[in-house]
Design an enzyme around this catalytic site. Structure first.
Site, PDB file in Angstrom:
ATOM      1  N   ALA B  72      -5.908 -12.313   9.095  1.00 43.10           N
ATOM      2  CA  ALA B  72      -6.905 -11.299   9.427  1.00 43.10           C
ATOM      3  C   ALA B  72      -6.182 -10.296  10.302  1.00 43.10           C
ATOM      4  O   ALA B  72      -6.218 -10.361  11.522  1.00 43.10           O
ATOM      5  CB  ALA B  72      -8.095 -11.910  10.162  1.00 43.10           C
ATOM      6  N   LEU B  75      -6.310  -4.440   8.784  1.00 44.50           N
ATOM      7  CA  LEU B  75      -5.932  -3.131   8.243  1.00 44.50           C
ATOM      8  C   LEU B  75      -5.450  -2.132   9.294  1.00 44.50           C
ATOM      9  O   LEU B  75      -5.916  -0.989   9.331  1.00 44.50           O
ATOM     10  CB  LEU B  75      -7.123  -2.527   7.474  1.00 44.50           C
ATOM     11  CG  LEU B  75      -7.505  -3.240   6.181  1.00 44.50           C
ATOM     12  CD1 LEU B  75      -8.830  -2.698   5.655  1.00 44.50           C
ATOM     13  CD2 LEU B  75      -6.432  -3.101   5.119  1.00 44.50           C
ATOM     14  N   CYS B 134     -10.784  -5.771   0.384  1.00 42.67           N
ATOM     15  CA  CYS B 134     -10.345  -6.415   1.610  1.00 42.67           C
ATOM     16  C   CYS B 134     -11.558  -7.007   2.299  1.00 42.67           C
ATOM     17  O   CYS B 134     -12.573  -6.330   2.462  1.00 42.67           O
ATOM     18  CB  CYS B 134      -9.652  -5.427   2.523  1.00 42.67           C
ATOM     19  SG  CYS B 134      -8.883  -6.298   3.864  1.00 42.67           S
ATOM     20  N   LYS B 170      -8.204  -2.699  -7.038  1.00 42.27           N
ATOM     21  CA  LYS B 170      -7.833  -4.065  -6.632  1.00 42.27           C
ATOM     22  C   LYS B 170      -9.078  -4.902  -6.395  1.00 42.27           C
ATOM     23  O   LYS B 170      -9.909  -4.585  -5.546  1.00 42.27           O
ATOM     24  CB  LYS B 170      -6.980  -4.027  -5.367  1.00 42.27           C
ATOM     25  CG  LYS B 170      -6.453  -5.411  -4.991  1.00 42.27           C
ATOM     26  CD  LYS B 170      -5.300  -5.314  -4.031  1.00 42.27           C
ATOM     27  CE  LYS B 170      -4.767  -6.687  -3.660  1.00 42.27           C
ATOM     28  NZ  LYS B 170      -3.685  -6.592  -2.663  1.00 42.27           N
ATOM     29  N   ASN B 197      -7.023 -10.004  -4.480  1.00 44.41           N
ATOM     30  CA  ASN B 197      -6.842  -9.925  -3.041  1.00 44.41           C
ATOM     31  C   ASN B 197      -7.049 -11.336  -2.487  1.00 44.41           C
ATOM     32  O   ASN B 197      -7.236 -12.279  -3.251  1.00 44.41           O
ATOM     33  CB  ASN B 197      -7.848  -8.934  -2.437  1.00 44.41           C
ATOM     34  CG  ASN B 197      -7.294  -8.281  -1.176  1.00 44.41           C
ATOM     35  OD1 ASN B 197      -6.734  -8.967  -0.314  1.00 44.41           O
ATOM     36  ND2 ASN B 197      -7.448  -6.979  -1.058  1.00 44.41           N
ATOM     37  N   THR B 198      -7.020 -11.479  -1.187  1.00 47.69           N
ATOM     38  CA  THR B 198      -7.070 -12.824  -0.611  1.00 47.69           C
ATOM     39  C   THR B 198      -8.399 -13.517  -0.885  1.00 47.69           C
ATOM     40  O   THR B 198      -9.435 -12.886  -1.080  1.00 47.69           O
ATOM     41  CB  THR B 198      -6.832 -12.781   0.906  1.00 47.69           C
ATOM     42  OG1 THR B 198      -7.731 -11.839   1.477  1.00 47.69           O
ATOM     43  CG2 THR B 198      -5.400 -12.403   1.215  1.00 47.69           C
TER      44      THR B 198
HETATM   45  C1  LIG Z   1      -0.546 -10.475   5.963  1.00 47.24           C
HETATM   46  C2  LIG Z   1      -1.233  -9.930   4.747  1.00 47.24           C
HETATM   47  C3  LIG Z   1      -1.733  -8.619   4.773  1.00 47.24           C
HETATM   48  C4  LIG Z   1      -2.366  -8.071   3.665  1.00 47.24           C
HETATM   49  N1  LIG Z   1      -2.821  -6.781   3.708  1.00 47.24           N
HETATM   50  C5  LIG Z   1      -3.371  -6.217   2.603  1.00 47.24           C
HETATM   51  C6  LIG Z   1      -3.754  -4.844   2.599  1.00 47.24           C
HETATM   52  O1  LIG Z   1      -3.602  -4.127   3.589  1.00 47.24           O
HETATM   53  N2  LIG Z   1      -4.289  -4.326   1.458  1.00 47.24           N
HETATM   54  C7  LIG Z   1      -4.460  -5.077   0.331  1.00 47.24           C
HETATM   55  O2  LIG Z   1      -4.935  -4.555  -0.680  1.00 47.24           O
HETATM   56  N3  LIG Z   1      -4.099  -6.394   0.308  1.00 47.24           N
HETATM   57  C8  LIG Z   1      -3.556  -6.970   1.414  1.00 47.24           C
HETATM   58  N4  LIG Z   1      -3.169  -8.302   1.380  1.00 47.24           N
HETATM   59  C9  LIG Z   1      -3.385  -9.093   0.159  1.00 47.24           C
HETATM   60  C10 LIG Z   1      -2.125  -9.164  -0.702  1.00 47.24           C
HETATM   61  O3  LIG Z   1      -1.754  -7.870  -1.160  1.00 47.24           O
HETATM   62  C11 LIG Z   1      -2.318 -10.090  -1.908  1.00 47.24           C
HETATM   63  O4  LIG Z   1      -3.356  -9.563  -2.724  1.00 47.24           O
HETATM   64  C12 LIG Z   1      -2.699 -11.510  -1.519  1.00 47.24           C
HETATM   65  O5  LIG Z   1      -1.968 -11.902  -0.369  1.00 47.24           O
HETATM   66  C13 LIG Z   1      -2.452 -12.538  -2.627  1.00 47.24           C
HETATM   67  O6  LIG Z   1      -1.105 -12.569  -3.027  1.00 47.24           O
HETATM   68  P1  LIG Z   1      -0.006 -13.635  -2.470  1.00 47.24           P
HETATM   69  O7  LIG Z   1      -0.572 -14.995  -2.635  1.00 47.24           O
HETATM   70  O8  LIG Z   1       1.218 -13.360  -3.266  1.00 47.24           O
HETATM   71  O9  LIG Z   1       0.183 -13.300  -1.014  1.00 47.24           O
HETATM   72  C14 LIG Z   1      -2.530  -8.863   2.496  1.00 47.24           C
HETATM   73  C15 LIG Z   1      -2.036 -10.175   2.484  1.00 47.24           C
HETATM   74  C16 LIG Z   1      -1.390 -10.722   3.571  1.00 47.24           C
HETATM   75  C17 LIG Z   1      -0.864 -12.133   3.524  1.00 47.24           C
END
Ligand SMILES: Cc1cc2nc3c(=O)[nH]c(=O)nc-3n(C[C@H](O)[C@H](O)[C@H](O)COP(=O)(O)O)c2cc1C
Ligand SMILES: Cc1cc2nc3c(=O)[nH]c(=O)nc-3n(C[C@H](O)[C@H](O)[C@H](O)COP(=O)(O)OP(=O)(O)OC[C@H]3O[C@@H](n4cnc5c(N)ncnc54)[C@H](O)[C@@H]3O)c2cc1C
Ligand code: FES
Lengths: 255, 311
Positions: B72, B75, B134, B170, B197-198
């Site tokens: 968390a 942004l 997000c 996204k 996204n997460t």
């Molecule tokens: C520390 C962190 C910051 C993130 N910040 C953003 C963000 O600013 N904008 C966004 O669209 N996704 C953000 N995400 C999500 C990632 O772009 C991605 O969609 C998500 O982590 C799943 O992929 P992964 O399992 O390869 O990490 C963030 C993820 C992490 C871990």
């Protein structure tokens, strides 16, 4: 170990890197603004590595490892989080992640450590390791005034030769620690220089060492969030201070 | 390996390999994005910019809880006005490398998305990514725009009206019917979709402190733990729409990328893997993907893209 947590073996127990709890065993006042906290914990670490220290409900911030066993940090009271740390008394708890980052690489038979302010913290751990491997260690300590000098006694106790200087001339040489470095570098020509302190000091150290062809390593500070090389908050000239550093064998250009 | 072709074209933009740095990972400035491009990424996404400066949440903001990460960060960004300058410099540095730049952004109203899109387009990124998913960005009813097909479509329409750049939307996995959202944004003019996204939000409690560790208490889950959900989402989306999909979520190895592509993904987002394997992960992914393709006699990604969707 530059890929933390990279395990693909099935059935291995889950290993997290969440904060670990530790109890404050001893609180040692160092100067009017700086206090050392000795914890009832021990970790594996290299000099120059750091911890992310968490106080629930307050924040989580980076601090250099002063000693890995017993785990020790030394904290300057400069703001909200460090003030909260300073309120801890023996028996109270804090949490930490780490050891994190890339530490110093020891090399050379005789080395010179250059510390400005609480920059003495990681260099203390380095002096411990250097002593254990039989190196000759010189230390240049600088501070604003005598009462701000950190660890002159500790370094001497480790068998280091210690030079001190203060900006107001109240103790040791009068002037900046980089003036001291300049004269020590010319007199003794150390095999390596290791420095930690404010950015302007590190820049001066880099200049002095580069002009003389002396290898040097500096420990840098940047605002950190994840502390694990992912978020980019600490990036300087494309390098992550938390993971590619905090120790660099030359100052990243443009930093 | 020379006869292998790992390239892919998305909305007319050529990527020399399918691996895209995901938003919010390392994308804080031109120098670090250039480093990621030089370490072999097919495209890079900058961090999400919003209408104004945001400090983000206090620490702890990112944790490794064992089977994945939770974050968390909130942004943090200097706002899109400053962002344009950062993106211009980034674009300048990436141009000679032939690595496309994706500009991610968010806003808190439908109109806001249009305004931020118009501003960010001045930087001339190759693609826009609309972050409607997000967990920290919510509409006036307290729901991320990604949770409602109508809201998601409105945002898409507004952005498409504001700029002529190709727009990726996204999506969030935290919805009952991701196919419905995907169809809605496709109909509203989305040029591509990235997902996911997460996951979550989730929570990790320290049992000594007796409280959540993240300062924000809850955060989005990423990394290995979410991969099967990400693969299912990509599979569902690809079975519902015909625009290209960037599959993101828990991809750590080349084999994981193959899985995403078999689910229908055109490109593959890389986030948490940068923690698990370092920024050198892009080169290694390329080798692992190539090894798989050679062993199976595939010359191009299209040879096995979407095979899991058939039959
Ligand atoms: C520390 C962190 C910051 C993130 N910040 C953003 C963000 O600013 N904008 C966004 O669209 N996704 C953000 N995400 C999500 C990632 O772009 C991605 O969609 C998500 O982590 C799943 O992929 P992964 O399992 O390869 O990490 C963030 C993820 C992490 C871990
Ligand atoms: C690798 C590393 C090792 C460290 N080791 C030690 C150590 O051993 N001992 C020690 O005492 N400290 C150490 N620090 C510094 C320590 O982390 C900070 O002093 C601490 O985070 C301050 O927190 P605070 O809330 O008390 O102060 P803050 O409220 O954060 O303010 C501290 C000072 O920093 C300024 N500041 C705050 N945020 C920013 C920012 N984003 N950019 C520029 N200036 C800012 C403030 O204006 C103020 O002057 C280390 C830092 C790093 C990165
Ligand atoms: S603090 Fe997140 S990358 Fe260094």
């Amino acid at each position: 170990m530059d890929t933390p947590g990279w395990r693909i073996s099935g059935g291995s127990p889950l290993r997290d890197r969440l904060p670990r709890v530790a109890t404050v065993a001893r609180v040692i006042p160092e100067t009017s603004k700086v206090t050392t906290f000795v914890l009832d914990a021990a970790i594996k670490a290299r000099p120059g590595q750091f911890l992310m220290v968490w106080l629930p409900g307050v924040n989580e911030k980076p601090f250099s490892i002063v000693c890995p066993d017993p785990l020790t940090i030394t904290v300057a009271n400069v703001g909200n989080f460090t003030a909260a740390l300073h309120r801890l008394v023996p028996g109270e708890r804090l949490w930490y992640r780490g050891a994190l980052g890339r530490g110093f690489r020891l090399s050379g038979r005789d080395i010179l450590l250059v510390a400005g302010g609480y920059g003495a913290a990681p260099l203390h751990f380095l002096a411990l390791a250097a002593r254990d491997s039989g190196m000759a260690v010189r230390v240049a300590l600088g501070a604003r005034a005598q009462e701000d000098l950190l660890f002159p006694g500790r370094f001497a106790g480790l068998g280091c030769r210690v030079w001190t200087c203060t900006e107001d001339g109240s103790f040791g040489e009068s002037g900046l620690v980089t003036d001291l470095l300049q004269s020590l570098a010319d007199q003794h020509r150390p095999g390596s220089v290791y420095a930690c302190g404010p950015q302007a000091m590190l820049q001066a150290v880099a200049g002095i060492c580069e002009a003389r062809g002396i290898p040097y390593q500096v420990s840098m500070e940047r605002y950190m969030r994840c502390g694990m090389g992912l978020c980019g908050s600490c990036a300087v000239a494309g390098r992550r201070v938390c993971r590619d550093g905090p120790v660099f064998s030359r100052l990243p250009p443009g930093s | 390996m020379s006869r292998l072709d790992l390239s892919v074209t998305i909305c007319g933009v050529l990527l020399k390999n399918p691996f895209v740095l995901a938003s919010g990972i390392l994308g804080t400035g031109a120098a670090i994005l250039e480093r990621v491009a030089r370490s072999g990424a097919g495209a890079v996404t900058a961090k999400s910019y919003g209408p104004g400066p945001r400090a983000g949440y206090p620490n702890p903001t990112v944790l490794d809880w064992g089977s994945g990460l939770i974050n968390a960060v909130g942004l943090p960004n200097p706002g899109v006005e400053v962002g344009v300058g950062e993106l211009l410099e980034t674009k300048e540095r990436l141009r000679p490398l032939g690595v496309p730049l994706i500009a991610s952004f968010f806003a808190d109203t439908v109109k806001g998305y249009g305004e931020v899109a118009r501003t960010i387009a001045q930087a001339g990124p190759d693609l826009l990514e609309i972050n409607i998913s997000c967990p920290n960005v919510e509409d006036e009813f307290g729901q991320p725009f990604a949770a409602d097909p109508r809201a998601a479509a409105q945002v898409t329409l507004e952005v498409k009206r504001a700029t002529s750049l190709p727009a990726i939307v996204k999506l969030s996995p935290n919805v009952a019917d991701i196919k419905a959202i995907a169809r809605a944004v496709e109909q509203a003019g989305a040029d591509a979709i990235s997902a996911i996204n997460t996951l979550g939000p989730g929570m990790v409690i320290d049992i000594e402190a007796g409280r959540p560790i993240l300062a924000h208490r809850v955060g989005g889950i990423s990394g290995p733990a979410i991969r099967p959900i990400a693969v299912r989402c990509v599979y569902d989306i690809c079975s519902a729409v015909s625009i290209p999909v960037i599959g993101i979520g828990g991809v750590l190895r080349g084999q994981d990328a193959v899985e995403m592509i078999m689910a229908g993904a055109s490109a593959v987002g890389i986030g948490s893997a940068v923690y698990y394997r370092g920024p050198g992960v892009f080169k290694r992914l390329e080798v692992e993907l190539s090894t798989y393709m050679e062993a199976h006699g595939y010359a191009r990604l299209a040879d096995f893209r979407g095979v899991a969707l058939e039959g």
